[in-house]
Design a protein around this motif. Structure first.
Motif, mmCIF file in Angstrom:
data_model
loop_
_atom_site.group_PDB
_atom_site.id
_atom_site.type_symbol
_atom_site.label_atom_id
_atom_site.label_comp_id
_atom_site.label_asym_id
_atom_site.label_seq_id
_atom_site.Cartn_x
_atom_site.Cartn_y
_atom_site.Cartn_z
ATOM 1 N N GLY A 30 -1.261 -4.489 -29.669
ATOM 2 C CA GLY A 30 -2.201 -5.028 -30.655
ATOM 3 C C GLY A 30 -3.560 -4.364 -30.560
ATOM 4 O O GLY A 30 -4.178 -4.038 -31.588
ATOM 5 N N ARG A 31 -4.027 -4.165 -29.329
ATOM 6 C CA ARG A 31 -5.319 -3.464 -29.184
ATOM 7 C C ARG A 31 -5.224 -2.036 -29.700
ATOM 8 O O ARG A 31 -6.166 -1.527 -30.327
ATOM 9 N N TRP A 32 -4.095 -1.381 -29.448
ATOM 10 C CA TRP A 32 -3.912 -0.014 -29.930
ATOM 11 C C TRP A 32 -3.895 0.025 -31.452
ATOM 12 O O TRP A 32 -4.516 0.894 -32.078
ATOM 13 N N GLU A 34 -5.280 -2.153 -33.473
ATOM 14 C CA GLU A 34 -6.622 -2.441 -33.975
ATOM 15 C C GLU A 34 -7.527 -1.221 -33.882
ATOM 16 O O GLU A 34 -8.354 -0.968 -34.769
ATOM 17 N N GLY A 35 -7.372 -0.447 -32.795
ATOM 18 C CA GLY A 35 -8.167 0.769 -32.680
ATOM 19 C C GLY A 35 -7.845 1.756 -33.791
ATOM 20 O O GLY A 35 -8.754 2.379 -34.377
ATOM 21 N N ILE A 36 -6.544 1.898 -34.116
ATOM 22 C CA ILE A 36 -6.159 2.808 -35.195
ATOM 23 C C ILE A 36 -6.680 2.296 -36.539
ATOM 24 O O ILE A 36 -7.196 3.066 -37.374
ATOM 25 N N ALA A 37 -6.562 0.975 -36.752
ATOM 26 C CA ALA A 37 -7.030 0.418 -38.026
ATOM 27 C C ALA A 37 -8.541 0.569 -38.175
ATOM 28 O O ALA A 37 -9.030 0.888 -39.270
ATOM 29 N N ARG A 38 -9.267 0.374 -37.084
ATOM 30 C CA ARG A 38 -10.718 0.577 -37.161
ATOM 31 C C ARG A 38 -11.050 2.041 -37.444
ATOM 32 O O ARG A 38 -11.982 2.342 -38.202
ATOM 33 N N GLY A 39 -10.297 2.949 -36.794
ATOM 34 C CA GLY A 39 -10.558 4.366 -37.045
ATOM 35 C C GLY A 39 -10.260 4.780 -38.469
ATOM 36 O O GLY A 39 -10.997 5.581 -39.075
ATOM 37 N N MET A 40 -9.181 4.235 -39.046
ATOM 38 C CA MET A 40 -8.823 4.571 -40.423
ATOM 39 C C MET A 40 -9.749 3.914 -41.437
ATOM 40 O O MET A 40 -9.777 4.341 -42.597
ATOM 41 N N GLY A 41 -10.464 2.921 -41.018
ATOM 42 C CA GLY A 41 -11.375 2.238 -41.947
ATOM 43 C C GLY A 41 -12.794 2.745 -41.906
ATOM 44 O O GLY A 41 -13.695 2.060 -42.397
ATOM 45 N N THR A 42 -13.020 3.919 -41.350
ATOM 46 C CA THR A 42 -14.355 4.490 -41.269
ATOM 47 C C THR A 42 -14.494 5.660 -42.228
ATOM 48 O O THR A 42 -13.511 6.231 -42.724
ATOM 49 N N ALA A 88 0.464 3.148 -41.602
ATOM 50 C CA ALA A 88 -0.885 2.570 -41.664
ATOM 51 C C ALA A 88 -0.841 1.129 -42.153
ATOM 52 O O ALA A 88 -1.584 0.271 -41.660
ATOM 53 N N ALA A 89 0.043 0.851 -43.122
ATOM 54 C CA ALA A 89 0.089 -0.511 -43.672
ATOM 55 C C ALA A 89 0.472 -1.546 -42.617
ATOM 56 O O ALA A 89 -0.218 -2.570 -42.462
ATOM 57 N N PRO A 90 1.551 -1.358 -41.818
ATOM 58 C CA PRO A 90 1.841 -2.368 -40.774
ATOM 59 C C PRO A 90 0.772 -2.469 -39.707
ATOM 60 O O PRO A 90 0.484 -3.569 -39.213
ATOM 61 N N LEU A 91 0.162 -1.325 -39.343
ATOM 62 C CA LEU A 91 -0.896 -1.389 -38.332
ATOM 63 C C LEU A 91 -2.094 -2.185 -38.848
ATOM 64 O O LEU A 91 -2.692 -2.987 -38.107
ATOM 65 N N ILE A 92 -2.434 -1.975 -40.107
ATOM 66 C CA ILE A 92 -3.558 -2.726 -40.678
ATOM 67 C C ILE A 92 -3.213 -4.215 -40.765
ATOM 68 O O ILE A 92 -4.056 -5.083 -40.469
ATOM 69 N N LEU A 93 -1.973 -4.536 -41.152
ATOM 70 C CA LEU A 93 -1.573 -5.945 -41.208
ATOM 71 C C LEU A 93 -1.588 -6.583 -39.824
ATOM 72 O O LEU A 93 -1.999 -7.748 -39.667
ATOM 73 N N LEU A 94 -1.142 -5.843 -38.814
ATOM 74 C CA LEU A 94 -1.174 -6.372 -37.455
ATOM 75 C C LEU A 94 -2.608 -6.622 -36.996
ATOM 76 O O LEU A 94 -2.902 -7.666 -36.381
ATOM 77 N N ALA A 95 -3.487 -5.690 -37.303
ATOM 78 C CA ALA A 95 -4.896 -5.893 -36.942
ATOM 79 C C ALA A 95 -5.487 -7.088 -37.681
ATOM 80 O O ALA A 95 -6.250 -7.875 -37.110
#
Length: 206
Positions: A30-32, A34-42, A88-95
């Motif tokens: 989950g932390r991983w 969230e890190g990817i989702a934060r990076g993709m949202g910049t 990206a979609a599942p990672l963003i949903l998980l975050a």
């Protein structure tokens, strides 16, 4: 067969049969994510992705034909972008789910604190009301001033009456005759003696 049946125990869960899947830590994953989702949202991710796609287009368009690894229609680039979107979609949903869980915990904590603050406020309001009721029965400063002023007036009047009585006793003439006579203090309300030390109604001689 008999030994296998003896080895099986009903008080212990049976181990699952089949292929064992690898286990992972949900918190770490989950932390991983969230890190990817934060990076993709910049904005940096968008800029870098734009630069990569532009370079991809430029190389496969302007480079010699034998050096182009993804010629026009860019099929491989489309596949890469599709894979990126599908992950990206599942990672963003998980975050988002983890953020929702944190928000729920924070909301419950805020509700608990609000309940405690409400209870404390009601308790303080009751205490203030009790103090106001108790202070209503206590003598105020104005009341004490009025009582002291009235007491001072009464003491002044009593002192003035005492001074009048002492002055009257000093103005009385000494008693006639040789016998000892005890002087009794006169009172303003005592009408037995008039001025001059004679009883009222006497003629002055026998």
């Amino acid at each position: 067969m008999s030994e296998q049946r003896r080895a099986e125990r009903l008080d212990q869960p049976r181990e699952p049969r089949g292929v064992k899947l690898p286990r992972f830590d949900p918190e770490a994953f989950g932390r991983w994510s969230e890190g990817i989702a934060r990076g993709m949202g910049t904005a940096n991710f968008i800029v870098y992705m734009t630069v990569v796609i532009a370079a991809w287009f430029g190389w496969n368009t302007l480079a010699p034909a034998d050096l182009r690894f993804d010629p026009y229609t860019f099929t491989f680039l489309t596949l890469v972008l599709s894979l990126q979107a599908s992950y990206a979609a599942p990672l963003i949903l998980l975050a988002q789910n983890r953020q929702t869980d944190r928000d729920r915990v924070a909301l419950e904590e805020d509700r608990r604190r609000a309940t405690m603050q409400k209870a404390d406020t009601e308790y303080l309001a009751r205490e203030v009301a009790a103090l106001r009721i108790a202070l209503g029965e206590v003598a105020t400063r104005d009341f004490l001033r009025s009582e002291l002023a009235r007491l001072a007036e009464e003491l002044d009047e009593a002192a003035q009456r005492r001074q009048k009585l002492e002055r009257r006793q000093q103005e009385r003439p000494p008693p006639r005759g040789g016998g000892a006579h005890l002087d009794e203090p006169l009172d303003e309300l005592d009408g037995d003696f008039a001025r001059g030390g004679r009883p009222e109604g006497s003629t002055g001689g026998r």
